[in-house]
Design a protein around this motif. Structure first.
Motif, PDB file in Angstrom:
ATOM      1  N   ILE A  17      33.018  45.171  47.860  1.00 30.06           N
ATOM      2  CA  ILE A  17      34.018  46.042  48.491  1.00 30.06           C
ATOM      3  C   ILE A  17      35.399  45.390  48.435  1.00 30.06           C
ATOM      4  CG2 ILE A  17      34.688  47.138  50.657  1.00 30.06           C
ATOM      5  CD1 ILE A  17      31.734  47.315  51.370  1.00 30.06           C
ATOM      6  N   ILE A  18      35.443  44.093  48.715  1.00 26.97           N
ATOM      7  CA  ILE A  18      36.719  43.375  48.675  1.00 26.97           C
ATOM      8  C   ILE A  18      37.264  43.345  47.247  1.00 26.97           C
ATOM      9  CG2 ILE A  18      37.786  41.106  48.927  1.00 26.97           C
ATOM     10  CD1 ILE A  18      37.410  42.513  51.541  1.00 26.97           C
ATOM     11  N   LEU A  19      36.401  43.055  46.268  1.00 27.77           N
ATOM     12  CA  LEU A  19      36.852  42.970  44.877  1.00 27.77           C
ATOM     13  C   LEU A  19      37.454  44.292  44.404  1.00 27.77           C
ATOM     14  CD1 LEU A  19      34.089  40.881  43.071  1.00 27.77           C
ATOM     15  CD2 LEU A  19      36.487  40.284  43.362  1.00 27.77           C
ATOM     16  N   LYS A  20      36.840  45.390  44.818  1.00 32.13           N
ATOM     17  CA  LYS A  20      37.335  46.706  44.402  1.00 32.13           C
ATOM     18  C   LYS A  20      38.761  46.929  44.866  1.00 32.13           C
ATOM     19  CE  LYS A  20      36.049  51.598  44.466  1.00 32.13           C
ATOM     20  NZ  LYS A  20      35.068  52.603  44.971  1.00 32.13           N
ATOM     21  N   ARG A  21      39.170  46.256  45.935  1.00 28.32           N
ATOM     22  CA  ARG A  21      40.495  46.461  46.495  1.00 28.32           C
ATOM     23  C   ARG A  21      41.524  45.423  46.049  1.00 28.32           C
ATOM     24  NH1 ARG A  21      36.803  48.959  49.163  1.00 28.32           N
ATOM     25  NH2 ARG A  21      37.276  50.697  50.587  1.00 28.32           N
ATOM     26  N   ILE A  22      41.066  44.209  45.769  1.00 26.37           N
ATOM     27  CA  ILE A  22      42.059  43.188  45.401  1.00 26.37           C
ATOM     28  C   ILE A  22      42.283  43.118  43.890  1.00 26.37           C
ATOM     29  CG2 ILE A  22      41.495  41.839  47.439  1.00 26.37           C
ATOM     30  CD1 ILE A  22      40.103  39.824  45.602  1.00 26.37           C
ATOM     31  N   ARG A  23      41.322  43.558  43.071  1.00 26.13           N
ATOM     32  CA  ARG A  23      41.527  43.490  41.620  1.00 26.13           C
ATOM     33  C   ARG A  23      42.707  44.330  41.151  1.00 26.13           C
ATOM     34  NH1 ARG A  23      35.303  43.212  39.270  1.00 26.13           N
ATOM     35  NH2 ARG A  23      35.163  40.923  39.329  1.00 26.13           N
ATOM     36  N   PRO A  24      42.922  45.550  41.676  1.00 24.30           N
ATOM     37  CA  PRO A  24      44.130  46.278  41.271  1.00 24.30           C
ATOM     38  C   PRO A  24      45.424  45.534  41.611  1.00 24.30           C
ATOM     39  CG  PRO A  24      42.557  47.776  42.296  1.00 24.30           C
ATOM     40  CD  PRO A  24      42.036  46.393  42.513  1.00 24.30           C
ATOM     41  N   ILE A  25      45.414  44.795  42.727  1.00 22.18           N
ATOM     42  CA  ILE A  25      46.601  44.011  43.096  1.00 22.18           C
ATOM     43  C   ILE A  25      46.799  42.875  42.099  1.00 22.18           C
ATOM     44  CG2 ILE A  25      47.638  42.600  44.909  1.00 22.18           C
ATOM     45  CD1 ILE A  25      45.955  44.140  46.933  1.00 22.18           C
ATOM     46  N   ILE A  26      45.706  42.195  41.752  1.00 26.40           N
ATOM     47  CA  ILE A  26      45.788  41.097  40.778  1.00 26.40           C
ATOM     48  C   ILE A  26      46.293  41.604  39.438  1.00 26.40           C
ATOM     49  CG2 ILE A  26      44.427  39.404  39.508  1.00 26.40           C
ATOM     50  CD1 ILE A  26      42.553  39.265  41.928  1.00 26.40           C
ATOM     51  N   LYS A  27      45.787  42.768  39.029  1.00 28.13           N
ATOM     52  CA  LYS A  27      46.183  43.329  37.735  1.00 28.13           C
ATOM     53  C   LYS A  27      47.630  43.794  37.735  1.00 28.13           C
ATOM     54  CE  LYS A  27      44.766  46.790  34.319  1.00 28.13           C
ATOM     55  NZ  LYS A  27      43.793  47.871  34.003  1.00 28.13           N
ATOM     56  N   SER A  28      48.054  44.464  38.802  1.00 24.36           N
ATOM     57  CA  SER A  28      49.414  45.007  38.857  1.00 24.36           C
ATOM     58  C   SER A  28      50.464  43.900  38.878  1.00 24.36           C
ATOM     59  CB  SER A  28      49.569  45.909  40.087  1.00 24.36           C
ATOM     60  OG  SER A  28      49.409  45.164  41.286  1.00 24.36           O
ATOM     61  N   ASN A  82      49.980  40.893  37.491  1.00 22.39           N
ATOM     62  CA  ASN A  82      49.757  39.989  36.348  1.00 22.39           C
ATOM     63  C   ASN A  82      49.499  38.551  36.805  1.00 22.39           C
ATOM     64  OD1 ASN A  82      50.164  42.044  34.385  1.00 22.39           O
ATOM     65  ND2 ASN A  82      52.377  41.805  34.595  1.00 22.39           N
ATOM     66  N   ILE A  83      48.619  38.417  37.780  1.00 20.08           N
ATOM     67  CA  ILE A  83      48.310  37.088  38.313  1.00 20.08           C
ATOM     68  C   ILE A  83      47.540  36.265  37.284  1.00 20.08           C
ATOM     69  CG2 ILE A  83      47.179  35.831  40.164  1.00 20.08           C
ATOM     70  CD1 ILE A  83      49.636  37.434  41.031  1.00 20.08           C
ATOM     71  N   ILE A  84      46.542  36.871  36.652  1.00 20.89           N
ATOM     72  CA  ILE A  84      45.729  36.154  35.666  1.00 20.89           C
ATOM     73  C   ILE A  84      46.463  36.170  34.335  1.00 20.89           C
ATOM     74  CG2 ILE A  84      43.456  35.952  34.610  1.00 20.89           C
ATOM     75  CD1 ILE A  84      43.479  35.712  37.656  1.00 20.89           C
ATOM     76  N   PRO A  85      46.693  35.026  33.700  1.00 17.39           N
ATOM     77  CA  PRO A  85      47.408  35.000  32.418  1.00 17.39           C
ATOM     78  C   PRO A  85      46.599  35.661  31.311  1.00 17.39           C
ATOM     79  CG  PRO A  85      46.515  32.828  32.937  1.00 17.39           C
ATOM     80  CD  PRO A  85      46.290  33.671  34.154  1.00 17.39           C
ATOM     81  N   HIS A  86      47.300  36.149  30.296  1.00 15.96           N
ATOM     82  CA  HIS A  86      46.625  36.807  29.176  1.00 15.96           C
ATOM     83  C   HIS A  86      45.694  35.851  28.434  1.00 15.96           C
ATOM     84  CE1 HIS A  86      48.816  40.437  29.796  1.00 15.96           C
ATOM     85  NE2 HIS A  86      49.986  39.930  29.479  1.00 15.96           N
ATOM     86  N   SER A  87      45.973  34.562  28.480  1.00 18.67           N
ATOM     87  CA  SER A  87      45.164  33.595  27.733  1.00 18.67           C
ATOM     88  C   SER A  87      43.826  33.307  28.394  1.00 18.67           C
ATOM     89  CB  SER A  87      45.938  32.288  27.574  1.00 18.67           C
ATOM     90  OG  SER A  87      46.305  31.761  28.844  1.00 18.67           O
ATOM     91  N   GLN A  88      43.614  33.781  29.624  1.00 20.52           N
ATOM     92  CA  GLN A  88      42.338  33.592  30.328  1.00 20.52           C
ATOM     93  C   GLN A  88      41.439  34.790  30.043  1.00 20.52           C
ATOM     94  OE1 GLN A  88      39.516  32.337  31.530  1.00 20.52           O
ATOM     95  NE2 GLN A  88      40.621  31.114  33.071  1.00 20.52           N
ATOM     96  N   LEU A 121      46.728  32.413  47.134  1.00 21.55           N
ATOM     97  CA  LEU A 121      46.382  33.773  47.534  1.00 21.55           C
ATOM     98  C   LEU A 121      47.448  34.375  48.442  1.00 21.55           C
ATOM     99  CD1 LEU A 121      42.567  33.345  48.297  1.00 21.55           C
ATOM    100  CD2 LEU A 121      43.564  34.603  46.389  1.00 21.55           C
ATOM    101  N   LYS A 122      48.027  33.553  49.294  1.00 23.33           N
ATOM    102  CA  LYS A 122      49.006  34.063  50.257  1.00 23.33           C
ATOM    103  C   LYS A 122      50.290  34.534  49.584  1.00 23.33           C
ATOM    104  CE  LYS A 122      50.750  32.933  54.875  1.00 23.33           C
ATOM    105  NZ  LYS A 122      50.823  31.881  55.920  1.00 23.33           N
ATOM    106  N   LEU A 123      50.530  34.063  48.350  1.00 20.23           N
ATOM    107  CA  LEU A 123      51.755  34.429  47.647  1.00 20.23           C
ATOM    108  C   LEU A 123      51.774  35.892  47.213  1.00 20.23           C
ATOM    109  CD1 LEU A 123      52.246  31.268  45.387  1.00 20.23           C
ATOM    110  CD2 LEU A 123      53.416  31.824  47.527  1.00 20.23           C
ATOM    111  N   PHE A 124      50.595  36.513  47.040  1.00 19.56           N
ATOM    112  CA  PHE A 124      50.595  37.884  46.514  1.00 19.56           C
ATOM    113  C   PHE A 124      49.674  38.844  47.265  1.00 19.56           C
ATOM    114  CE2 PHE A 124      47.076  35.877  44.346  1.00 19.56           C
ATOM    115  CZ  PHE A 124      46.125  36.891  44.221  1.00 19.56           C
ATOM    116  N   LEU A 125      48.726  38.352  48.041  1.00 21.83           N
ATOM    117  CA  LEU A 125      47.795  39.249  48.724  1.00 21.83           C
ATOM    118  C   LEU A 125      48.394  39.766  50.033  1.00 21.83           C
ATOM    119  CD1 LEU A 125      44.157  37.823  48.478  1.00 21.83           C
ATOM    120  CD2 LEU A 125      45.104  39.828  47.345  1.00 21.83           C
ATOM    121  N   PRO A 126      48.160  41.014  50.367  1.00 21.12           N
ATOM    122  CA  PRO A 126      48.531  41.507  51.702  1.00 21.12           C
ATOM    123  C   PRO A 126      47.798  40.710  52.781  1.00 21.12           C
ATOM    124  CG  PRO A 126      48.006  43.334  50.234  1.00 21.12           C
ATOM    125  CD  PRO A 126      47.610  42.080  49.509  1.00 21.12           C
TER     126      PRO A 126
END
Length: 414
Positions: free
Chosen positions: A48-59, A61-67, A120-125
């Motif tokens: 349930i948590i992943l379903k909500r935080i992954r759109p934030i991570i994607k929007s 661009n937290i994860i670099p393209h090289s990963q 995590l605190k830098l970008f998560l609500p």
């Protein structure tokens, strides 16, 4: 489950840290009896948590393209394709292409909780941050020997084993790994490779050493341990070379002529010979175990299914990349397949291998490599990751003049 959904809906109300911690303690520590085993409710909560935080991570661009690790529509073959593209281009341009393959020690077990929470605190609500903080903190462990238990100790690092959140948390923790303009970094979870290309081997090595120094400082800051003794340094080149070794933490990185990365053995001339020899040895051992079954009176169809399920996957992995090897290198795998088909069909000596492949409706190694790469290549063009969509070109990067009489994986399209 209704209560959980109500707690984590950030759009409806602001949740208090007290209620978050209360819910998490009931969910996560209800049945934690063994280290490494999480209760079912905890895994449902994580999804349930992943379903909500992954759109934030994607929007953001937290994860670099090289990963490429633990990401949808990202595969090991795509990452290896990136590396082989750079190596092939350097060969065509008469360049040296030194590479370093790093070994992270206990990567998932050494994720520093304080450092992870800071990132995590830098970008998560705030609501999601508090949930994950409660999820990570106040964990403890004990050791049991027979009927005796040790004291409980606090866990200050590491993501929970078997957790659905663990891969994403690890990717976030390592997302700020240093990058340098004149090197190429490729990561799949903790498997990290760095390449640099230049006509001057000294300049290429200097660029690699500079990148390694930055990574060493970054790893020290975030309490990540890299084993220089278990890392490898390979110089991909068609020419003889000799240069001082690269260093990490003041220790020389061992030089080698080949390295195993994401399941494929890359030799310094990219011939795929060592990889195919290793696969043939593994196949011979597996065939020795299956020979009585393949020679039995079982139906040919069933034995063919066994071959496709138990033997072919061993050598077919990565053939989108190594399928362009010289016929002399591929011949050993094709010979193994022909031997296996003769066992399956109990074919006499005068039946040709071509007839066996046709009657059993099994492609040759060359045919299978072409089919695999064609299906693989067609999915690259519209990929959201630009590093992968660039692989959809029909030429090597920078389209260098083809001076070598050898094939690269894109030649499988012709």
């Amino acid at each position: 489950m209704i209560r959980i959904s109500q707690v984590i809906r950030s759009n409806d109300s602001i949740i208090s840290a007290v209620s978050v911690i209360s819910v998490l303690h009931h969910i996560l520590f209800l049945s934690l009896d063994l280290i490494g085993l999480l209760p079912t409710l905890a895994k449902i909560f994580e999804k349930i948590i992943l379903k909500r935080i992954r759109p934030i991570i994607k929007s953001q661009n937290i994860i670099p393209h090289s990963q490429f690790g633990f990401r949808t529509n990202h595969s090991t073959i795509q990452q290896i394709h990136r590396l082989t593209d750079q190596i092939a281009t350097s060969f065509e341009k008469k360049e040296f292409c030194p590479g370093v393959f790093l070994d992270f020690a206990q990567a998932f077990d050494r994720v520093w909780h304080i450092g992870l929470l800071y990132k995590l605190k830098l970008f998560l609500p705030a609501p999601y941050y508090l949930l994950i903080r409660s999820y990570l903190c106040n964990r403890s462990f004990a050791v049991r020997q027979g009927n005796s238990f040790s004291s409980y100790f606090s866990i200050q690092a590491g993501v929970p084993q078997g957790s659905d959140l663990a891969p994403d948390l690890f990717n976030i923790y390592t997302s700020d790994i240093p990058k340098v303009a004149n090197t190429t970094i490729a990561t799949y979870a903790d498997d990290t490779a760095i390449l640099a290309s230049n006509t001057d081997l000294t300049l290429a090595s200097s660029a690699l050493q500079n990148h390694l120094d930055l990574i060493n400082s970054w790893a020290t800051q975030w309490r990540i341990k890299i084993n220089p003794e278990k890392s490898y340094n390979v110089i991909f080149s068609l020419r003889k070379n000799d240069f001082p070794p690269l260093q990490l933490q003041g220790v020389d990185i061992p030089k080698t002529s080949q390295v195993k990365y994401l399941g494929l053995i890359l030799d310094k001339r990219l011939t795929w010979g060592p990889h195919l020899k290793s696969k043939r040895k593994t196949l011979n051992n597996r065939l020795h175990l299956l020979r009585p079954i393949l020679k039995s009176k079982m139906s040919i169809h069933t034995k063919s299914v066994l071959y496709k399920s138990l033997l072919r996957p061993i050598w077919a992995y990565g053939m989108q990349i190594w399928g362009c090897a010289k016929p002399s290198q591929i011949r050993s795998i094709q010979a193994f397949q022909s031997i296996s088909l003769r066992l399956i069909a109990s074919a006499p000596w005068y039946i040709t291998n071509k007839a066996l492949h046709k009657d059993l409706k099994i492609d040759t190694v060359d045919q299978l490599a072409q089919n695999y790469y064609a299906k693989f290549h067609v999915k690259l063009r519209h990929h959201p990751n630009p590093l992968i969509s660039h692989l959809s070109s029909h030429t090597l990067p920078d389209n260098p003049p083809r001076r070598l009489k050898r094939r690269w994986c894109r030649d499988l399209l012709n």
